[in-house]
Write a protein that holds these residues in place. Structure first.
Motif, PDB file in Angstrom:
ATOM      1  N   PHE A 161      -3.237  43.571 110.579  1.00  0.00           N
ATOM      2  CA  PHE A 161      -3.970  42.320 110.435  1.00  0.00           C
ATOM      3  C   PHE A 161      -3.454  41.589 109.204  1.00  0.00           C
ATOM      4  N   SER A 162      -3.708  40.294 109.181  1.00  0.00           N
ATOM      5  CA  SER A 162      -3.291  39.456 108.056  1.00  0.00           C
ATOM      6  C   SER A 162      -4.511  38.688 107.576  1.00  0.00           C
ATOM      7  N   ALA A 163      -5.019  39.036 106.409  1.00  0.00           N
ATOM      8  CA  ALA A 163      -6.212  38.408 105.863  1.00  0.00           C
ATOM      9  C   ALA A 163      -5.842  37.442 104.752  1.00  0.00           C
ATOM     10  N   ALA A 164      -6.618  36.374 104.627  1.00  0.00           N
ATOM     11  CA  ALA A 164      -6.392  35.409 103.549  1.00  0.00           C
ATOM     12  C   ALA A 164      -6.835  35.969 102.206  1.00  0.00           C
ATOM     13  N   TRP A 165      -7.841  36.827 102.233  1.00  0.00           N
ATOM     14  CA  TRP A 165      -8.314  37.446 101.007  1.00  0.00           C
ATOM     15  C   TRP A 165      -9.102  38.717 101.320  1.00  0.00           C
ATOM     16  N   PRO A 194     -10.149  32.869 107.672  1.00  0.00           N
ATOM     17  CA  PRO A 194     -10.770  31.575 107.967  1.00  0.00           C
ATOM     18  C   PRO A 194     -10.398  30.987 109.318  1.00  0.00           C
ATOM     19  N   ASP A 195      -9.303  31.433 109.926  1.00  0.00           N
ATOM     20  CA  ASP A 195      -8.926  30.954 111.256  1.00  0.00           C
ATOM     21  C   ASP A 195      -9.465  31.838 112.370  1.00  0.00           C
ATOM     22  N   GLY A 196     -10.302  32.801 112.006  1.00  0.00           N
ATOM     23  CA  GLY A 196     -10.865  33.719 112.993  1.00  0.00           C
ATOM     24  C   GLY A 196     -10.321  35.124 112.831  1.00  0.00           C
ATOM     25  N   VAL A 197     -11.143  36.090 113.177  1.00  0.00           N
ATOM     26  CA  VAL A 197     -10.766  37.501 113.055  1.00  0.00           C
ATOM     27  C   VAL A 197      -9.735  37.860 114.120  1.00  0.00           C
ATOM     28  N   GLU A 198      -8.650  38.501 113.686  1.00  0.00           N
ATOM     29  CA  GLU A 198      -7.633  39.040 114.594  1.00  0.00           C
ATOM     30  C   GLU A 198      -7.134  40.351 113.983  1.00  0.00           C
ATOM     31  N   VAL A 199      -7.470  41.459 114.620  1.00  0.00           N
ATOM     32  CA  VAL A 199      -7.040  42.780 114.151  1.00  0.00           C
ATOM     33  C   VAL A 199      -6.508  43.550 115.354  1.00  0.00           C
ATOM     34  N   ALA A 200      -5.332  44.140 115.215  1.00  0.00           N
ATOM     35  CA  ALA A 200      -4.743  44.948 116.277  1.00  0.00           C
ATOM     36  C   ALA A 200      -4.833  46.422 115.909  1.00  0.00           C
ATOM     37  N   PRO A 214     -14.277  34.299 116.573  1.00  0.00           N
ATOM     38  CA  PRO A 214     -14.192  33.036 115.843  1.00  0.00           C
ATOM     39  C   PRO A 214     -14.731  33.143 114.416  1.00  0.00           C
ATOM     40  N   SER A 215     -15.515  34.175 114.134  1.00  0.00           N
ATOM     41  CA  SER A 215     -16.034  34.353 112.782  1.00  0.00           C
ATOM     42  C   SER A 215     -14.894  34.603 111.808  1.00  0.00           C
ATOM     43  N   GLU A 216     -15.133  34.336 110.524  1.00  0.00           N
ATOM     44  CA  GLU A 216     -14.059  34.510 109.540  1.00  0.00           C
ATOM     45  C   GLU A 216     -14.206  35.790 108.728  1.00  0.00           C
ATOM     46  N   TRP A 217     -15.137  36.657 109.079  1.00  0.00           N
ATOM     47  CA  TRP A 217     -15.398  37.846 108.273  1.00  0.00           C
ATOM     48  C   TRP A 217     -15.196  39.110 109.095  1.00  0.00           C
ATOM     49  N   VAL A 218     -14.548  40.093 108.493  1.00  0.00           N
ATOM     50  CA  VAL A 218     -14.410  41.398 109.140  1.00  0.00           C
ATOM     51  C   VAL A 218     -14.418  42.477 108.059  1.00  0.00           C
ATOM     52  N   VAL A 219     -15.173  43.528 108.319  1.00  0.00           N
ATOM     53  CA  VAL A 219     -15.144  44.715 107.463  1.00  0.00           C
ATOM     54  C   VAL A 219     -14.268  45.759 108.150  1.00  0.00           C
ATOM     55  N   VAL A 220     -13.355  46.346 107.389  1.00  0.00           N
ATOM     56  CA  VAL A 220     -12.488  47.402 107.897  1.00  0.00           C
ATOM     57  C   VAL A 220     -12.801  48.677 107.122  1.00  0.00           C
ATOM     58  N   TYR A 221     -13.085  49.740 107.877  1.00  0.00           N
ATOM     59  CA  TYR A 221     -13.474  51.020 107.268  1.00  0.00           C
ATOM     60  C   TYR A 221     -12.567  52.114 107.812  1.00  0.00           C
ATOM     61  N   THR A 222     -11.829  52.785 106.899  1.00  0.00           N
ATOM     62  CA  THR A 222     -10.857  53.798 107.342  1.00  0.00           C
ATOM     63  C   THR A 222     -10.974  55.075 106.517  1.00  0.00           C
ATOM     64  N   GLU A 223     -12.148  55.343 105.950  1.00  0.00           N
ATOM     65  CA  GLU A 223     -12.284  56.452 105.011  1.00  0.00           C
ATOM     66  C   GLU A 223     -12.698  57.765 105.666  1.00  0.00           C
ATOM     67  N   GLN A 224     -12.868  57.798 106.988  1.00  0.00           N
ATOM     68  CA  GLN A 224     -13.212  59.042 107.674  1.00  0.00           C
ATOM     69  C   GLN A 224     -12.054  59.481 108.562  1.00  0.00           C
ATOM     70  N   PRO A 225     -11.871  60.787 108.748  1.00  0.00           N
ATOM     71  CA  PRO A 225     -10.724  61.258 109.522  1.00  0.00           C
ATOM     72  C   PRO A 225     -10.865  61.041 111.026  1.00  0.00           C
ATOM     73  N   GLU A 231     -15.050  45.578 112.070  1.00  0.00           N
ATOM     74  CA  GLU A 231     -16.392  45.050 112.259  1.00  0.00           C
ATOM     75  C   GLU A 231     -16.444  43.530 112.079  1.00  0.00           C
ATOM     76  N   PRO A 232     -16.266  42.754 113.151  1.00  0.00           N
ATOM     77  CA  PRO A 232     -16.457  41.308 113.026  1.00  0.00           C
ATOM     78  C   PRO A 232     -17.926  41.018 112.730  1.00  0.00           C
ATOM     79  N   GLN A 233     -18.179  40.120 111.774  1.00  0.00           N
ATOM     80  CA  GLN A 233     -19.551  39.810 111.433  1.00  0.00           C
ATOM     81  C   GLN A 233     -19.645  38.382 110.924  1.00  0.00           C
ATOM     82  N   SER A 234     -20.868  37.847 110.930  1.00  0.00           N
ATOM     83  CA  SER A 234     -21.059  36.423 110.657  1.00  0.00           C
ATOM     84  C   SER A 234     -21.070  36.097 109.174  1.00  0.00           C
TER      85      SER A 234
END
Length: 265
Positions: A161-165, A194-200, A214-225, A231-234
């Motif tokens: 994914f490519s995030a703005a921040w 800001p252009d919408g969530v896109e994660v592969a 279309p939302s601009e927020w996503v939480v990514v969690y990778t701390e468990q095996p 997580e797209p969220q508003s």
């Protein structure tokens, strides 16, 4: 016995459990399970807030409310995942819709609806939050636990994914208001798109899933095996306080996400 609603389209099968927070308990493509199994997993709904709300406290105008602190010292992921949902419309082979009414400990009356549309290569999910009285701030989103490994001898999933921040986290595990350049994982972090969530998610040689919204927020969690979460969220964690989105009787909150998948090889 707990009821389930199963949707099928092509070789895809999606299972909903309305009595268990309307979570998506299973998503199989060609018989291969993509979601981690278990009562706390699958893909659960975050509503009427997402992630942690600081100290369980939020404000609506001049009124302060206290939510149950279930991830001390914070309140986490909303009440929807603990609620029994009811059928909003008769299910078909490929569609289903369920609702639950907001009640204590959420201090404002309202209704949340979850609609699911399954196609042979995608699932479209829609969450709607309606006010049934006073206006209130709210958030909505999804917390899917994608299996890190599909258990068929293949490689672990790779995220792209490519995030703005990235929201910088403070000592209290919440965004501190600073936006920083995205850092390498492992993550339990919120990113801005800001252009919408896109994660592969790519399981090399096996499967690719693309999570979009279309939302601009996503939480990514990778701390468990066992699994990774996308997580797209508003809004961001603690957004009830930092970026309140007011739901009014004439302006509901609606968020959608689409999961597209393609078998590889």
């Amino acid at each position: 016995m707990e009821t389930e609603t199963k949707l099928t389209a092509g070789d895809a099968e999606l299972t909903l459990r309305p009595e268990q927070g309307c979570r998506i308990a299973s998503l199989k493509v060609g018989g291969t399970e993509l979601l981690r199994q278990g009562d706390k997993f699958g893909a659960f709904l975050m509503v009427p807030w997402c992630g942690r709300t600081e100290n369980g406290v939020f404000r609506n105008g001049g009124v302060t409310h206290q939510l149950p602190v279930d991830a001390p010292p914070h309140a986490i992921h909303g009440t929807g995942r603990h609620s029994v949902w009811h059928e909003a419309a008769p299910a078909t082979e490929t569609t289903a819709a369920f609702y639950y009414d907001l009640v204590d400990p959420w201090p404002y009356p309202g209704r949340v609806t979850h609609a699911v549309e399954l196609a042979p290569h995608s699932a479209k999910l829609t969450l709607t939050v309606e006010a049934r009285g006073d206006s209130f701030p709210a958030q909505a989103g999804w917390h899917p636990w994608w299996l890190r490994n599909l258990g068929q001898g293949g490689q672990d999933v790779e995220l792209a994914f490519s995030a703005a921040w990235q929201e910088e986290r403070g000592d209290n595990h919440l965004p501190n208001g600073n936006r920083i350049d995205p850092k390498p994982g492992p993550w339990d972090d919120c990113f801005g798109m800001p252009d919408g969530v896109e994660v592969a998610l790519n399981w090399p040689g096996e499967m690719t899933v693309r999570v979009s919204s279309p939302s601009e927020w996503v939480v990514v969690y990778t701390e468990q095996p066992e699994a990774v979460c996308v997580e797209p969220q508003s809004g961001p964690p603690n957004g009830l306080n930092t970026r309140p989105r007011l739901v009014t009787p004439i302006d509901p909150l609606e968020i959608t996400t689409v999961w597209n998948w393609q078998k590889v090889g």
